[in-house]
Write a protein that holds these residues in place. Structure first.
Motif, PDB file in Angstrom:
ATOM      1  N   LEU A 252      -5.613  46.336 -23.567  1.00 14.21           N
ATOM      2  CA  LEU A 252      -4.560  47.049 -22.841  1.00 14.21           C
ATOM      3  C   LEU A 252      -4.835  47.049 -21.339  1.00 14.21           C
ATOM      4  O   LEU A 252      -5.973  47.310 -20.917  1.00 14.21           O
ATOM      5  CB  LEU A 252      -4.483  48.498 -23.330  1.00 14.21           C
ATOM      6  N   TRP A 253      -3.807  46.779 -20.551  1.00 19.20           N
ATOM      7  CA  TRP A 253      -3.912  46.938 -19.097  1.00 19.20           C
ATOM      8  C   TRP A 253      -3.853  48.436 -18.766  1.00 19.20           C
ATOM      9  O   TRP A 253      -3.141  49.207 -19.431  1.00 19.20           O
ATOM     10  CB  TRP A 253      -2.776  46.218 -18.395  1.00 19.20           C
ATOM     11  N   VAL A 254      -4.577  48.826 -17.705  1.00 25.81           N
ATOM     12  CA  VAL A 254      -4.625  50.226 -17.286  1.00 25.81           C
ATOM     13  C   VAL A 254      -4.513  50.317 -15.773  1.00 25.81           C
ATOM     14  O   VAL A 254      -5.221  49.605 -15.050  1.00 25.81           O
ATOM     15  CB  VAL A 254      -5.943  50.907 -17.734  1.00 25.81           C
ATOM     16  N   ASN A 255      -3.613  51.186 -15.304  1.00 26.31           N
ATOM     17  CA  ASN A 255      -3.663  51.620 -13.908  1.00 26.31           C
ATOM     18  C   ASN A 255      -4.404  52.956 -13.903  1.00 26.31           C
ATOM     19  O   ASN A 255      -3.835  53.987 -14.255  1.00 26.31           O
ATOM     20  CB  ASN A 255      -2.272  51.779 -13.310  1.00 26.31           C
ATOM     21  N   LEU A 256      -5.699  52.909 -13.585  1.00 27.92           N
ATOM     22  CA  LEU A 256      -6.505  54.121 -13.473  1.00 27.92           C
ATOM     23  C   LEU A 256      -6.148  54.724 -12.122  1.00 27.92           C
ATOM     24  O   LEU A 256      -6.590  54.244 -11.073  1.00 27.92           O
ATOM     25  CB  LEU A 256      -7.983  53.756 -13.581  1.00 27.92           C
ATOM     26  N   GLY A 257      -5.326  55.766 -12.164  1.00 27.00           N
ATOM     27  CA  GLY A 257      -4.659  56.281 -10.963  1.00 27.00           C
ATOM     28  C   GLY A 257      -5.546  56.409  -9.756  1.00 27.00           C
ATOM     29  O   GLY A 257      -5.250  55.881  -8.692  1.00 27.00           O
ATOM     30  N   SER A 258      -6.668  57.127  -9.913  1.00 26.21           N
ATOM     31  CA  SER A 258      -7.710  57.084  -8.883  1.00 26.21           C
ATOM     32  C   SER A 258      -8.954  57.795  -9.365  1.00 26.21           C
ATOM     33  O   SER A 258      -8.926  58.631 -10.272  1.00 26.21           O
ATOM     34  CB  SER A 258      -7.246  57.683  -7.545  1.00 26.21           C
ATOM     35  N   LEU A 259     -10.066  57.427  -8.732  1.00 24.95           N
ATOM     36  CA  LEU A 259     -11.356  58.078  -8.885  1.00 24.95           C
ATOM     37  C   LEU A 259     -11.906  58.347  -7.493  1.00 24.95           C
ATOM     38  O   LEU A 259     -11.597  57.616  -6.543  1.00 24.95           O
ATOM     39  CB  LEU A 259     -12.344  57.180  -9.629  1.00 24.95           C
TER      40      LEU A 259
ATOM     41  N   LEU B 111      -1.109  51.328 -19.487  1.00 24.73           N
ATOM     42  CA  LEU B 111      -1.291  52.771 -19.401  1.00 24.73           C
ATOM     43  C   LEU B 111      -1.450  53.172 -17.942  1.00 24.73           C
ATOM     44  O   LEU B 111      -2.176  52.516 -17.188  1.00 24.73           O
ATOM     45  CB  LEU B 111      -2.541  53.192 -20.182  1.00 24.73           C
ATOM     46  N   PHE B 112      -0.808  54.286 -17.565  1.00 21.84           N
ATOM     47  CA  PHE B 112      -0.895  54.834 -16.211  1.00 21.84           C
ATOM     48  C   PHE B 112      -1.514  56.225 -16.279  1.00 21.84           C
ATOM     49  O   PHE B 112      -1.078  57.067 -17.067  1.00 21.84           O
ATOM     50  CB  PHE B 112       0.490  54.896 -15.570  1.00 21.84           C
ATOM     51  N   THR B 113      -2.539  56.478 -15.441  1.00 27.40           N
ATOM     52  CA  THR B 113      -3.230  57.767 -15.436  1.00 27.40           C
ATOM     53  C   THR B 113      -3.109  58.406 -14.051  1.00 27.40           C
ATOM     54  O   THR B 113      -2.779  57.736 -13.072  1.00 27.40           O
ATOM     55  CB  THR B 113      -4.714  57.610 -15.832  1.00 27.40           C
ATOM     56  N   PRO B 114      -3.406  59.712 -13.929  1.00 27.08           N
ATOM     57  CA  PRO B 114      -3.180  60.409 -12.658  1.00 27.08           C
ATOM     58  C   PRO B 114      -4.225  60.120 -11.578  1.00 27.08           C
ATOM     59  O   PRO B 114      -5.258  59.502 -11.818  1.00 27.08           O
ATOM     60  CB  PRO B 114      -3.243  61.890 -13.055  1.00 27.08           C
ATOM     61  N   GLU B 115      -3.935  60.642 -10.409  1.00 27.83           N
ATOM     62  CA  GLU B 115      -4.929  60.705  -9.335  1.00 27.83           C
ATOM     63  C   GLU B 115      -6.121  61.528  -9.810  1.00 27.83           C
ATOM     64  O   GLU B 115      -5.987  62.497 -10.557  1.00 27.83           O
ATOM     65  CB  GLU B 115      -4.297  61.376  -8.107  1.00 27.83           C
ATOM     66  N   MET B 116      -7.309  61.141  -9.373  1.00 29.04           N
ATOM     67  CA  MET B 116      -8.548  61.852  -9.681  1.00 29.04           C
ATOM     68  C   MET B 116      -8.708  62.086 -11.184  1.00 29.04           C
ATOM     69  O   MET B 116      -9.054  63.180 -11.644  1.00 29.04           O
ATOM     70  CB  MET B 116      -8.624  63.171  -8.906  1.00 29.04           C
ATOM     71  N   SER B 117      -8.494  61.021 -11.956  1.00 32.43           N
ATOM     72  CA  SER B 117      -8.618  61.119 -13.404  1.00 32.43           C
ATOM     73  C   SER B 117     -10.041  61.452 -13.848  1.00 32.43           C
ATOM     74  O   SER B 117     -10.249  62.090 -14.883  1.00 32.43           O
ATOM     75  CB  SER B 117      -8.214  59.791 -14.057  1.00 32.43           C
TER      76      SER B 117
END
Length: 277
Positions: free
Chosen positions: A77-84, A36-42
């Motif tokens: 599940l692998w996750v790319n947490l876009g950014s925090l 899963l890929f999520t946005p910047e500043m999720s």
């Protein structure tokens, strides 16, 4: 290969943003995604820095990060947490994470290029001033990490405008580029898709770009249009401007085919010094 992209309208409530992320992990896993890929500043999108500062903590104390790690482990599940936004010494870092299917952090990436611009008014909006460097410190290194969908090169939003970063990532073997973002509406309308397609073509790599969208609780507006692009520059997925989760399938055989047809990576040479005529 199947990946999931989450398009968000993150707000100023950490708990609400975390709930969206955790739900997306469950749904992506149920749909058979490898990652899963999520946005910047999720985890938080708040232009009021005084208000936001009270909610931004050091990485070990970040509840959004902890919630996503727990969900990744629970659903495998692998996750790319876009950014925090995380505390980094006496300043902040815009930090992305790659989390594996056991909830462990496999890679961290701090945004290299900080968004310091004045946008003139236009028909798409604008008239905005942004000074990311006033609160954030720039990263020090480019990052590539092995994942189930291939060797992933990490970047964040404004990094997209600096092709040398993507050359370094592809030289390091990246076959997929993550470009999470919170593009403004005027810059998104003008440059988002064309720059993403250019990065995919130059690097001979897949691009997965999860984005923020819509009008946020802090008053800003973002462009949306999360995209998945293949190494030829073809758009595989465009999520438009609605928040939600979407799946994209891609064939890694396409990578070898494109790189054989256009062997630009093999033809790269060090750039000599510029001669002034």
């Amino acid at each position: 290969m199947k990946a999931a992209l989450l398009q968000m309208t993150s707000g100023i409530d950490h708990a609400a943003n975390a709930a969206v992320l955790v739900d997306a992990v469950a749904k992506a896993a149920d749909a058979g995604a490898a990652m899963l890929f999520t946005p910047e500043m999720s985890g938080l999108l708040d232009r009021d820095r005084a208000r936001a500062a009270a909610s931004i903590v050091a990485e070990p104390d970040d509840r959004v990060l902890a919630a996503v790690r727990e969900a990744a482990a629970r659903h495998g599940l692998w996750v790319n947490l876009g950014s925090l936004a995380v505390r980094h010494g006496d300043r902040l870092a815009n930090r992305g994470f790659v989390i594996d299917d056991a909830g462990a952090i496999r890679a961290r990436y701090d945004k290299l290029h900080l968004f310091d611009v004045d946008l003139p008014p236009s028909r798409e909006g604008g008239g905005e001033s942004w000074r990311e460097s006033a609160a954030y410190t720039a990263g020090k290194a480019a990052v590539v990490v092995e994942t189930p969908i291939g060797r992933l090169g990490l970047s964040i939003c404004y990094d997209l405008r600096f092709p040398d970063l993507y050359r370094a990532l592809s030289d390091a073997g990246a076959t997929v580029l993550a470009i999470p973002a919170a593009f403004t509406r005027p810059t998104g309308a003008a440059h988002w898709e064309v720059l993403l397609r250019a990065r995919a073509i130059e690097a001979g790599a897949f691009v997965l770009a999860a984005a923020q969208t819509g009008r946020h609780a802090d008053g800003r507006e973002t462009w949306g249009h999360s995209l998945a692009i293949d190494p030829w520059g073809d758009v595989l997925l465009d999520m438009g401007d609605a928040a939600g989760l979407a799946m994209v399938e891609f064939d890694m055989g396409r990578l070898a085919d494109v790189r054989a047809r256009i062997p630009a990576l093999r033809h790269r040479r060090p750039v000599p010094a510029v001669t002034r005529a």
